[in-house]
Design a protein around this motif. Sequence first.
Motif, short mmCIF file in Angstrom:
data_model
loop_
_atom_site.label_atom_id
_atom_site.label_comp_id
_atom_site.label_asym_id
_atom_site.label_seq_id
_atom_site.Cartn_x
_atom_site.Cartn_y
_atom_site.Cartn_z
N GLY A 46 0.79 -1.22 0.00
CA GLY A 46 0.00 0.00 0.00
C GLY A 46 0.82 1.27 0.00
N ASP A 47 2.11 1.14 0.27
CA ASP A 47 2.97 2.33 0.24
C ASP A 47 3.11 2.84 -1.18
OD1 ASP A 47 3.41 2.12 2.94
OD2 ASP A 47 5.43 1.32 2.77
N ALA A 57 4.61 4.36 -8.18
CA ALA A 57 3.62 3.29 -8.15
C ALA A 57 3.29 2.92 -6.72
CB ALA A 57 4.16 2.08 -8.89
N ASN A 58 2.26 2.09 -6.59
CA ASN A 58 1.86 1.56 -5.28
C ASN A 58 2.40 0.15 -5.13
OD1 ASN A 58 0.37 3.82 -4.43
ND2 ASN A 58 -1.35 3.16 -5.71
N VAL A 59 2.76 -0.21 -3.91
CA VAL A 59 3.28 -1.54 -3.62
C VAL A 59 2.12 -2.52 -3.50
CG1 VAL A 59 4.60 -2.94 -1.99
CG2 VAL A 59 5.28 -0.58 -2.45
N ALA A 60 2.14 -3.59 -4.31
CA ALA A 60 1.10 -4.61 -4.28
C ALA A 60 1.52 -5.81 -3.43
CB ALA A 60 0.77 -5.08 -5.69
N LYS A 61 2.81 -6.14 -3.46
CA LYS A 61 3.31 -7.31 -2.73
C LYS A 61 4.77 -7.09 -2.41
CE LYS A 61 3.60 -12.34 -3.19
NZ LYS A 61 3.41 -13.48 -4.10
N VAL A 62 5.18 -7.53 -1.23
CA VAL A 62 6.58 -7.41 -0.81
C VAL A 62 7.12 -8.81 -0.57
CG1 VAL A 62 8.16 -6.49 0.92
CG2 VAL A 62 6.15 -5.18 0.27
N GLU A 63 8.20 -9.13 -1.26
CA GLU A 63 8.90 -10.39 -1.05
C GLU A 63 10.27 -10.09 -0.49
OE1 GLU A 63 8.78 -12.28 -4.86
OE2 GLU A 63 6.59 -12.49 -4.82
N GLU A 64 11.13 -11.08 -0.39
CA GLU A 64 12.43 -10.87 0.24
C GLU A 64 13.30 -9.85 -0.50
OE1 GLU A 64 16.29 -13.47 1.61
OE2 GLU A 64 14.35 -14.45 1.43
N ASP A 65 13.52 -10.07 -1.80
CA ASP A 65 14.36 -9.16 -2.58
C ASP A 65 13.60 -8.47 -3.70
OD1 ASP A 65 16.65 -9.71 -1.11
OD2 ASP A 65 17.18 -11.43 -2.36
N LYS A 77 0.77 -5.07 -12.79
CA LYS A 77 1.73 -5.45 -11.76
C LYS A 77 3.08 -5.77 -12.40
CE LYS A 77 -1.55 -7.10 -8.35
NZ LYS A 77 -2.74 -6.52 -8.87
N VAL A 78 4.13 -5.10 -11.88
CA VAL A 78 5.48 -5.25 -12.42
C VAL A 78 6.44 -5.52 -11.26
CG1 VAL A 78 7.31 -4.11 -13.73
CG2 VAL A 78 4.92 -3.62 -14.25
N PRO A 79 7.29 -6.54 -11.39
CA PRO A 79 8.27 -6.80 -10.32
C PRO A 79 9.48 -5.86 -10.42
CG PRO A 79 8.45 -8.47 -12.01
CD PRO A 79 7.30 -7.59 -12.40
N PHE A 80 9.97 -5.42 -9.28
CA PHE A 80 11.18 -4.59 -9.18
C PHE A 80 12.04 -5.15 -8.05
CE2 PHE A 80 8.67 -1.54 -11.50
CZ PHE A 80 9.59 -0.79 -12.20
N GLU A 81 13.34 -5.02 -8.22
CA GLU A 81 14.26 -5.36 -7.14
C GLU A 81 14.15 -4.29 -6.06
OE1 GLU A 81 16.35 -8.02 -6.86
OE2 GLU A 81 15.68 -8.86 -8.77
#
Length: 96
Positions: A46-47, A57-65, A77-81
């Motif tokens: 949500g950040d 953009a808005n954060v949809a999901k947070v993973e480890e890296d 939805k686009v993944p970013f490091e």
Amino acid sequence: MPGGQSMITVVLMYVAIFAIFYFLFIRPQKKKDKALKEMRANISVGDKVSTIGGIVANVAKVEEDVIILELGPNRTKVPFEKWAIGTVQSKKQEVE
């Protein structure tokens, strides 16, 4: 012992130069890196974030890296490091 006196002076000059470089360049950079690492570790869903490339953009999901960001009106939805995140504007700051 005139040579010993000049050797001490040279050593003290090198120590002084290193101390100046440490306090003017190395220490502030380490503080900045630590704050940036902490900011990236505290990202939550949500950040609102801005990447180092300028994408907001808005954060949809947070993973480890990896962080999944929602972009545009279609909510693509686009993944970013995580290292690619430049700034974070949390939900709490948006409300205020």
